[in-house]
Design a protein around this motif. Structure first.
Motif, PDB file in Angstrom:
ATOM      1  N   THR A 310      -2.886  -2.430 -16.445  1.00 45.86           N
ATOM      2  CA  THR A 310      -2.221  -1.412 -15.644  1.00 45.86           C
ATOM      3  C   THR A 310      -0.722  -1.686 -15.558  1.00 45.86           C
ATOM      4  OG1 THR A 310      -4.208  -1.152 -14.340  1.00 45.86           O
ATOM      5  CG2 THR A 310      -2.198  -0.259 -13.416  1.00 45.86           C
ATOM      6  N   SER A 311       0.050  -0.692 -15.841  1.00 46.43           N
ATOM      7  CA  SER A 311       1.502  -0.813 -15.717  1.00 46.43           C
ATOM      8  C   SER A 311       1.956   0.174 -14.641  1.00 46.43           C
ATOM      9  CB  SER A 311       2.179  -0.503 -17.058  1.00 46.43           C
ATOM     10  OG  SER A 311       3.580  -0.570 -16.922  1.00 46.43           O
ATOM     11  N   LEU A 312       2.260  -0.331 -13.476  1.00 47.62           N
ATOM     12  CA  LEU A 312       2.667   0.526 -12.358  1.00 47.62           C
ATOM     13  C   LEU A 312       4.163   0.835 -12.461  1.00 47.62           C
ATOM     14  CD1 LEU A 312       0.720  -1.186  -9.422  1.00 47.62           C
ATOM     15  CD2 LEU A 312       0.138   0.921 -10.618  1.00 47.62           C
ATOM     16  N   LYS A 313       4.439   2.038 -12.889  1.00 48.00           N
ATOM     17  CA  LYS A 313       5.842   2.483 -12.956  1.00 48.00           C
ATOM     18  C   LYS A 313       6.166   3.205 -11.654  1.00 48.00           C
ATOM     19  CE  LYS A 313       5.812   2.930 -17.990  1.00 48.00           C
ATOM     20  NZ  LYS A 313       6.023   3.843 -19.144  1.00 48.00           N
ATOM     21  N   SER A 314       6.802   2.478 -10.762  1.00 42.66           N
ATOM     22  CA  SER A 314       7.086   3.027  -9.437  1.00 42.66           C
ATOM     23  C   SER A 314       8.443   3.723  -9.411  1.00 42.66           C
ATOM     24  CB  SER A 314       7.045   1.908  -8.388  1.00 42.66           C
ATOM     25  OG  SER A 314       5.776   1.283  -8.392  1.00 42.66           O
ATOM     26  N   GLU A 315       8.563   4.622  -8.428  1.00 41.10           N
ATOM     27  CA  GLU A 315       9.819   5.340  -8.240  1.00 41.10           C
ATOM     28  C   GLU A 315       9.980   5.682  -6.759  1.00 41.10           C
ATOM     29  OE1 GLU A 315       9.771   9.254  -9.944  1.00 41.10           O
ATOM     30  OE2 GLU A 315       7.574   9.316  -9.907  1.00 41.10           O
ATOM     31  N   PRO A 316      11.208   5.802  -6.261  1.00 42.46           N
ATOM     32  CA  PRO A 316      11.416   6.167  -4.854  1.00 42.46           C
ATOM     33  C   PRO A 316      10.965   7.609  -4.621  1.00 42.46           C
ATOM     34  CG  PRO A 316      13.403   5.217  -5.832  1.00 42.46           C
ATOM     35  CD  PRO A 316      12.481   5.511  -6.945  1.00 42.46           C
ATOM     36  N   LEU A 317      10.137   7.800  -3.608  1.00 47.36           N
ATOM     37  CA  LEU A 317       9.623   9.131  -3.297  1.00 47.36           C
ATOM     38  C   LEU A 317       9.788   9.446  -1.817  1.00 47.36           C
ATOM     39  CD1 LEU A 317       6.272   9.153  -5.319  1.00 47.36           C
ATOM     40  CD2 LEU A 317       8.419  10.279  -5.938  1.00 47.36           C
ATOM     41  N   GLU A 318      10.082  10.701  -1.531  1.00 42.07           N
ATOM     42  CA  GLU A 318      10.062  11.164  -0.141  1.00 42.07           C
ATOM     43  C   GLU A 318       8.601  11.450   0.188  1.00 42.07           C
ATOM     44  OE1 GLU A 318      11.900  14.669   2.746  1.00 42.07           O
ATOM     45  OE2 GLU A 318      12.108  14.802   0.562  1.00 42.07           O
ATOM     46  N   MET A 319       8.026  10.681   1.104  1.00 41.69           N
ATOM     47  CA  MET A 319       6.591  10.707   1.319  1.00 41.69           C
ATOM     48  C   MET A 319       6.118  12.013   1.945  1.00 41.69           C
ATOM     49  SD  MET A 319       5.711   8.062  -0.146  1.00 41.69           S
ATOM     50  CE  MET A 319       3.978   8.269   0.217  1.00 41.69           C
ATOM     51  N   THR A 347       6.952  12.477   9.154  1.00 40.69           N
ATOM     52  CA  THR A 347       7.605  11.270   8.665  1.00 40.69           C
ATOM     53  C   THR A 347       8.794  11.653   7.803  1.00 40.69           C
ATOM     54  OG1 THR A 347       7.320   9.235   7.380  1.00 40.69           O
ATOM     55  CG2 THR A 347       6.095  11.168   6.640  1.00 40.69           C
ATOM     56  N   THR A 348       9.784  10.802   7.825  1.00 44.53           N
ATOM     57  CA  THR A 348      10.952  10.974   6.940  1.00 44.53           C
ATOM     58  C   THR A 348      11.053   9.777   5.983  1.00 44.53           C
ATOM     59  OG1 THR A 348      12.377   9.903   8.594  1.00 44.53           O
ATOM     60  CG2 THR A 348      12.197  12.315   8.666  1.00 44.53           C
ATOM     61  N   ALA A 349       9.951   9.046   5.859  1.00 39.87           N
ATOM     62  CA  ALA A 349       9.970   7.793   5.090  1.00 39.87           C
ATOM     63  C   ALA A 349      10.137   8.044   3.597  1.00 39.87           C
ATOM     64  CB  ALA A 349       8.673   7.019   5.341  1.00 39.87           C
ATOM     65  N   HIS A 389       5.982   0.832   8.880  1.00 41.00           N
ATOM     66  CA  HIS A 389       4.814   1.254   8.127  1.00 41.00           C
ATOM     67  C   HIS A 389       4.643   2.774   8.188  1.00 41.00           C
ATOM     68  CE1 HIS A 389       4.017  -2.980   9.115  1.00 41.00           C
ATOM     69  NE2 HIS A 389       3.377  -3.003   7.949  1.00 41.00           N
ATOM     70  N   LEU A 390       4.053   3.290   7.124  1.00 39.01           N
ATOM     71  CA  LEU A 390       3.652   4.693   7.091  1.00 39.01           C
ATOM     72  C   LEU A 390       2.130   4.734   7.174  1.00 39.01           C
ATOM     73  CD1 LEU A 390       4.099   7.734   6.655  1.00 39.01           C
ATOM     74  CD2 LEU A 390       4.037   7.282   4.173  1.00 39.01           C
ATOM     75  N   GLU A 391       1.608   5.332   8.229  1.00 39.86           N
ATOM     76  CA  GLU A 391       0.167   5.386   8.432  1.00 39.86           C
ATOM     77  C   GLU A 391      -0.344   6.774   8.063  1.00 39.86           C
ATOM     78  OE1 GLU A 391      -0.734   4.295  12.404  1.00 39.86           O
ATOM     79  OE2 GLU A 391      -0.113   2.194  12.151  1.00 39.86           O
ATOM     80  N   ILE A 392      -1.324   6.784   7.146  1.00 42.86           N
ATOM     81  CA  ILE A 392      -1.942   8.036   6.712  1.00 42.86           C
ATOM     82  C   ILE A 392      -3.396   8.000   7.149  1.00 42.86           C
ATOM     83  CG2 ILE A 392      -2.513   9.495   4.733  1.00 42.86           C
ATOM     84  CD1 ILE A 392      -0.163   8.198   3.271  1.00 42.86           C
TER      85      ILE A 392
END
Length: 428
Positions: A310-319, A347-349, A389-392
């Motif tokens: 697995t190659s996790l290509k992460s990026e900044p996201l507005e949740m 949330t504005t995370a 933390h962001l709680e979903i």
């Protein structure tokens, strides 16, 4: 038996070595003592014996024999006493049964004691010069040495040592046999038997030897091995069960959407107006294709994760936007079961994550709520920021999860429902 035979052989070798060493030391000591005593005897007896020979040689040998006997009675190791002249000729002997001791002319005329040795180095005779009172060296007194007493003593020592050694060895063997048989052979035989039982599948037969030694450690190691084998077998059985469940999951997840697609395609094919039927059923076909795509994606994700590829290509996201997009997709799906779906996203995370994996994970949780909530039920999605933390949270009014299934939540391919009836779809 082999061990005891080896032990007996080692003990015999040790005892034989000890006997030979003791006999050698005692023999050397006895011979040295005999030689020292014989030399001292010859030095003390020569003058009286020579004087007796000189005085009584013309009148007979009885008085000479008596004088010699007075001395030889004190030392039994002197086997023969002879008087020789300066030419080495024997003039008198107290033992006519013994062979004359041969003396060379140089030894006969020597004015110092001469010692005659045998071929193996033993002292066999002492030649002591007899000096008359007026200084003339006319005779020599020869003393023959006998080792008979030494040999008897050595034989007696050997007999005593052999008897004592045999008794000690017998006692030692009996003690060793008892100790080894009781402390080692019997436990090892039992351990060997139980190990054989374990090797044939009797993994529930613990050995339990309460011993604080190597045999106890070996027994504990075999117990540990049996427990490990039992755990491995249980693990293999569980894996086999998971494999069976996985195959059933694959079969069902492929069969249902394919059956739907095939059914609609057949309907379109036999319809007098295929174009109209295609437009009517395109949404249903697309939904089945989407289900197949999600299933294939889930299976591929699991496979690549297990293989470490697995190659996790992460990026900044507005949740908020990311969660909302999944919520909108689920809202359309929830209408098919008349579910009351609400999404409360506060949330504005921003978070650096892999969007496809995140969307897939959130969708699977919502899909689970969809499957296990009856028509007209409620599903709620909430997202709030709690500190760092962001709680979903996903809540539903469905059947819930049994308490016994809680520990198995993250077991792959496990289902909280019966896999044979397969009321609900999904990878488990």
């Amino acid at each position: 038996t082999r061990f005891l035979s080896t032990l007996i052989a080692l003990m015999l070798a040790v005892f034989v070595a000890i006997i030979l060493l003791i006999v050698r030391l005692d023999s050397t000591t006895l011979r040295n003592n005999l030689i020292t005593e014989s030399k001292s005897f010859a030095a003390l007896a020569t003058q009286p014996i020579g004087t007796a020979f000189e005085t009584y040689s013309q009148s007979g040998t009885i008085r000479i024999q008596q004088e010699i006997g007075n001395f030889t009675d004190l030392d039994n190791d002197i086997s023969q006493v002879a008087v020789i002249d300066a030419s080495g000729n024997q003039l008198f002997t107290n033992n006519n049964t013994s062979s004359p001791i041969k003396i060379s002319a140089s030894q006969a005329v020597s004015v110092t004691p001469t010692y005659i040795h045998s071929a193996n180095g033993d002292l066999v005779a002492i030649v002591e010069p007899y000096i008359e009172s007026y200084g003339i060296h006319s005779y020599d007194v020869v003393y023959g040495i006998s080792y008979q007493s030494v040999n008897k003593s050595i034989a007696s020592i050997v007999t005593s040592i052999v008897a004592l050694s045999a008794a000690i060895m017998l006692f030692s063997l009996l003690a060793w046999y008892f100790l080894i048989n009781r402390l080692f052979l019997q436990p090892i035989a039992r351990l060997s038997h139980l190990a054989l039982v374990i090797s044939k599948g009797g993994l529930n037969r613990p050995i339990h030897l309460e011993r604080n030694d190597e045999v106890g450690d070996l027994a504990n190691a075999v117990d540990t091995m049996a427990s490990s084998l039992k755990a491995d077998i249980t693990k293999l059985k569980n894996m086999d069960q998971l494999k069976s469940e996985f195959l059933m999951i694959i079969a069902h997840n492929l069969r249902t959407p394919l059956a739907v697609i095939a059914g609609y395609l057949d309907t379109i094919r036999i319809s007098p107006d295929p174009g109209k039927m295609l437009n009517e059923h395109i949404a249903e076909i697309q939904a089945s294709v989407t289900r197949l795509d999600h299933f294939a994606e889930d299976a591929l994700t699991i496979s690549t994760m297990e293989e470490g590829q697995t190659s996790l290509k992460s990026e900044p996201l507005e949740m908020a936007a990311t969660i909302q997009s999944v919520a909108d997709e689920f809202a359309a799906l929830s209408k098919q079961k008349n579910l009351q779906f609400t999404a409360d996203i506060q949330t504005t995370a921003w978070t650096t994550i892999n969007k496809p994996y995140f969307d897939n994970a959130l969708w699977n949780i919502l899909d689970n709520a969809y499957k296990f909530t009856p028509q007209g039920g409620e599903v709620e999605l909430q997202a709030v920021t709690n500190g760092a933390h962001l709680e979903i949270t996903v809540r539903d009014s469905g059947i819930g999860i049994a308490a016994s299934e809680i520990p198995k939540l993250f077991t792959k391919f496990h289902r909280g429902t019966d896999t044979t009836t397969y009321t609900y779809e999904g990878m488990g």
